[in-house]
Design an enzyme around this catalytic site. Structure first.
Site, PDB file in Angstrom:
ATOM      1  CD  GLU A 134      -1.138  -0.046   3.710  1.00 26.62           C
ATOM      2  OE1 GLU A 134      -2.046  -0.897   3.643  1.00 26.62           O
ATOM      3  OE2 GLU A 134      -0.926   0.642   4.702  1.00 26.62           O
ATOM      4  CB  CYS A 168       1.330   1.713   9.879  1.00 34.12           C
ATOM      5  SG  CYS A 168       2.826   0.845   9.546  1.00 34.12           S
TER       6      CYS A 168
HETATM    7  N1  SAH Z   1       9.099   0.449  10.429  1.00 35.36           N
HETATM    8  C1  SAH Z   1       9.311   1.833  10.554  1.00 35.36           C
HETATM    9  C2  SAH Z   1       8.497   2.637   9.564  1.00 35.36           C
HETATM   10  C3  SAH Z   1       7.100   2.200   9.305  1.00 35.36           C
HETATM   11  S1  SAH Z   1       5.983   2.426  10.640  1.00 35.36           S
HETATM   12  C4  SAH Z   1       9.062   2.290  11.966  1.00 35.36           C
HETATM   13  O1  SAH Z   1       8.531   1.518  12.763  1.00 35.36           O
HETATM   14  O2  SAH Z   1       9.438   3.407  12.279  1.00 35.36           O
HETATM   15  C5  SAH Z   1       5.753   4.168  10.628  1.00 35.36           C
HETATM   16  C6  SAH Z   1       5.170   4.730  11.922  1.00 35.36           C
HETATM   17  O3  SAH Z   1       3.803   4.323  12.084  1.00 35.36           O
HETATM   18  C7  SAH Z   1       5.916   4.244  13.157  1.00 35.36           C
HETATM   19  O4  SAH Z   1       6.258   5.285  14.032  1.00 35.36           O
HETATM   20  C8  SAH Z   1       4.902   3.325  13.767  1.00 35.36           C
HETATM   21  O5  SAH Z   1       5.116   3.199  15.126  1.00 35.36           O
HETATM   22  C9  SAH Z   1       3.583   3.953  13.417  1.00 35.36           C
HETATM   23  N2  SAH Z   1       2.437   3.047  13.573  1.00 35.36           N
HETATM   24  C10 SAH Z   1       2.390   1.727  13.339  1.00 35.36           C
HETATM   25  N3  SAH Z   1       1.175   1.227  13.631  1.00 35.36           N
HETATM   26  C11 SAH Z   1       0.428   2.259  14.045  1.00 35.36           C
HETATM   27  C12 SAH Z   1      -0.914   2.394  14.504  1.00 35.36           C
HETATM   28  N4  SAH Z   1      -1.718   1.355  14.571  1.00 35.36           N
HETATM   29  N5  SAH Z   1      -1.334   3.627  14.868  1.00 35.36           N
HETATM   30  C13 SAH Z   1      -0.517   4.709  14.777  1.00 35.36           C
HETATM   31  N6  SAH Z   1       0.748   4.640  14.365  1.00 35.36           N
HETATM   32  C14 SAH Z   1       1.238   3.434  13.995  1.00 35.36           C
HETATM   33 FE1  SF4 Z   2       7.520  -2.948  11.445  1.00 35.48          FE
HETATM   34 FE2  SF4 Z   2       7.224  -2.041  13.935  1.00 35.48          FE
HETATM   35 FE3  SF4 Z   2       7.439  -0.298  11.905  1.00 35.48          FE
HETATM   36 FE4  SF4 Z   2       5.242  -1.825  12.178  1.00 35.48          FE
HETATM   37  S1  SF4 Z   2       5.935  -0.220  13.577  1.00 35.48           S
HETATM   38  S2  SF4 Z   2       6.344  -1.428  10.291  1.00 35.48           S
HETATM   39  S3  SF4 Z   2       6.102  -3.762  12.976  1.00 35.48           S
HETATM   40  S4  SF4 Z   2       8.979  -1.763  12.628  1.00 35.48           S
END
Ligand code: SAH
Ligand code: SF4
Length: 356
Positions: free
Chosen positions: A91, A340
Site C-alpha cells: 500500500e 500503517c
Molecule cells: N518500520 C518503521 C516505519 C514504518 S511504521 C518504523 O517503525 O518506524 C511508521 C510509523 O507508524 C511508526 O512510528 C509506527 O510506530 C507507526 N504506527 C504503526 N502502527 C500504528 C498504529 N496502529 N497507529 C498509529 N501509528 C502506527
Molecule cells: Fe515494522 Fe514495527 Fe514499523 Fe510496524 S511499527 S512497520 S512492525 S517496525
C-alpha cells in the site's frame, strides 16, 4: 526476470549503457523520458535510437505495479493498494498538507520487527521490495495526479508504510538517490523522511552517508522495560545503544531528528513517561522534535486503545514544560484505514475469506 528500470540510479544506468555500447548522454535523455515526461512505454522515447530502445526493452521493464484498490478519504487522502508482479499486495498513501503533497511508501512485504501495536508486523516479512518497486509507488501516484490535475506534483515523501526501511538498506539508498536526483523527480532531501524502529548499526551507516534526508526514530517509550514490552526490537537494541547511535548521527549531520511516540492508553501515555522522555532527550533538545501519534486501533491488537484527548494534552504539556519541541500528529484518512498496514491486512482478510 527483467529488472525495473526505476531501480537504477543515474550512475548505474550510465554505467550499464556504457557497458552495452551506448553513449553516456543517453542516460540523462532516458531519465528525462522516465521522470519528467513520464512515458509508459520505452517506444515513446522519440529522440532515443531504435537500437537503444530495443536494448532497454530486452533488459528492463517499466511499470510492474498494478493498481488494485484506490480509496479516497473526505480529507483528500488517497490510499492505493498495488499488486506486484508476484501477486503480493502493498500500500501507498497520498496525503495533502498545506505545504504540499506527501506520499507514504512501503519498503517490505510484511515486517519482521513485529511491534505489538502494528498491523504490518502481523505478517512476517515475505520479501524486501526492490528499489524499482519503491520508486514506482511514487511514479504511480504522480501518474494519478497527472491524470486528474496536471499541475500537481509529489513534493514530499515519508518512508513510513509497511516494513522496516533499515532492514532493506541498499534498496532504500538507491530509492533515495533516484527520487532526490535533480535529473529525476528532484524531490528535495529535506522533504523526505525515513522512519526506523531503531536498527542501531544502520543508524551509524546512515549518518555516514552524508545525506540531507530527515531521520525519524520510533521511540514509543522512555524506559527499556516499557519499550521492550511494546517493541521487541528493544531487546536487541536497547535505549542506551539507540541513544549512542543517535548522538553519533546528530554529531555527524547536525540535523534535527524526529522522535515518534505512539500514545497507547494507560500503557505509555502517563505524565510520568513524558517526564522520563524529556529527561532522555534533555541533552539533544535543540535538535529534537517529538511527534505524538494517537494510536490508530488495529483489530488484532485489541489490548491497546487510543489515549483520551485529556491524556494526550497532558502528555504534550508535560513535554513542553520541559522544553521539548513537540506536536500531535493529525490523523489523515482515518475513515479509510490509512494507518500503517491496515488496508492491506483488510484486503488480505477479504481475499482469504473469498477463497475459503
Ligand atoms: N518500520 C518503521 C516505519 C514504518 S511504521 C518504523 O517503525 O518506524 C511508521 C510509523 O507508524 C511508526 O512510528 C509506527 O510506530 C507507526 N504506527 C504503526 N502502527 C500504528 C498504529 N496502529 N497507529 C498509529 N501509528 C502506527
Ligand atoms: Fe515494522 Fe514495527 Fe514499523 Fe510496524 S511499527 S512497520 S512492525 S517496525
Amino acid at each position: 526476470m527483467k529488472t525495473s528500470i526505476f531501480g537504477l540510479t543515474l550512475e548505474q544506468l550510465t554505467a550499464w549503457l556504457l557497458d552495452n555500447g551506448q553513449k553516456k548522454y543517453r542516460a540523462e535523455q532516458i531519465w528525462d523520458w522516465l521522470y519528467i515526461k513520464r512515458i509508459t512505454e520505452f517506444s515513446q522515447m522519440a529522440n532515443v535510437s531504435k537500437e537503444c530502445i530495443q536494448l532497454l526493452e530486452d533488459n528492463f521493464v517499466l511499470y510492474t505495479l498494478e493498481q488494485s484498490v484506490k480509496q479516497e478519504s473526505a480529507d483528500g487522502t488517497i490510499k492505493f493498494l498495488f499488486k506486484m508482479k508476484d501477486g503480493n499486495l502493498i500500500e501507498t498513501v497520498l496525503m495533502r498538507f498545506k505545504y504540499g503533497l506527501s506520499v507514504c511508501v512501503t519498503t517490505q512485504v510484511g515486517c519482521n520487527i513485529g511491534c505489538s501495536f502494528c498491523a504490518s508486523g502481523l505478517l512476517k516479512k515475505s520479501r524486501d521490495l526492490t528499489s524499482g518497486e519503491i520508486v514506482e509507488q511514487i511514479m504511480k501516484v504522480q501518474q494519478h495526479l497527472d491524470e486528474v490535475k496536471k499541475e500537481e506534483r509529489v513534493s514530499h515523501i515519508v518512508v513510513m508504510g509497511i516494513g522496516e526501511p533499515f532492514d532493506n538498506y541498499t534498496n532504500l539508498m538507491s530509492f533515495l538517490s533516484v527520487v532526490n536526483s535533480q535529473k529525476g523527480l528532484a524531490i528535495g532531501a529535506r522533504h523526505i523522511t525515513v522512519s526506523t524502529s531503531g536498527i542501531v548499526p544502520k543508524i551509524y551507516d546512515y549518518a555516514d552517508e552524508g545525506l540531507q534526508v530527515n531521520l525519524a526514530i520510533s521511540i514509543h517509550a522512555p524506559t527499556n522495560e516499557l519499550r521492550t514490552r511494546i517493541m521487541k526490537i528493544n531487546k536487541a537494541y536497547p535505549i542506551e545503544k539507540l541513544m549512542d547511535a543517535i548522538d553519533y548521527y546528530l554529531e555527524k549531520t547536525n540535523r534535527r531528528i524526529t522522535f515518534e511516540y505512539i500514545l497507547l492508553r494507560d500503557v505509555n501515555d502517563h505524565v510520568e513517561e513524558a517526564v522520563k522522555l524529556a529527561k532522555l532527550l534533555e541533552n539533544k533538545r535543540h535538535l529534537s522534535y517529538v511527534n505524538l501519534i494517537p494510536y490508530n486501533p488495529v483489530d488484532e491488537h485489541g489490548q491497546y486503545q487510543q489515549s483520551t484527548p485529556e491524556a494526550i494534552s497532558a502528555f504534550y504539556d508535560a513535554l513542553k514544560k520541559k522544553g521539548i519541541n513537540c506536536g500531535v500528529r493529525h490523523e489523515q484518512g482515518a475513515d479509510i484505514d490509512a494507518a500503517c498496514g491496515q488496508l492491506r491486512s483488510k484486503q488480505i482478510k477479504k481475499a482469504d475469506k473469498a477463497s475459503i
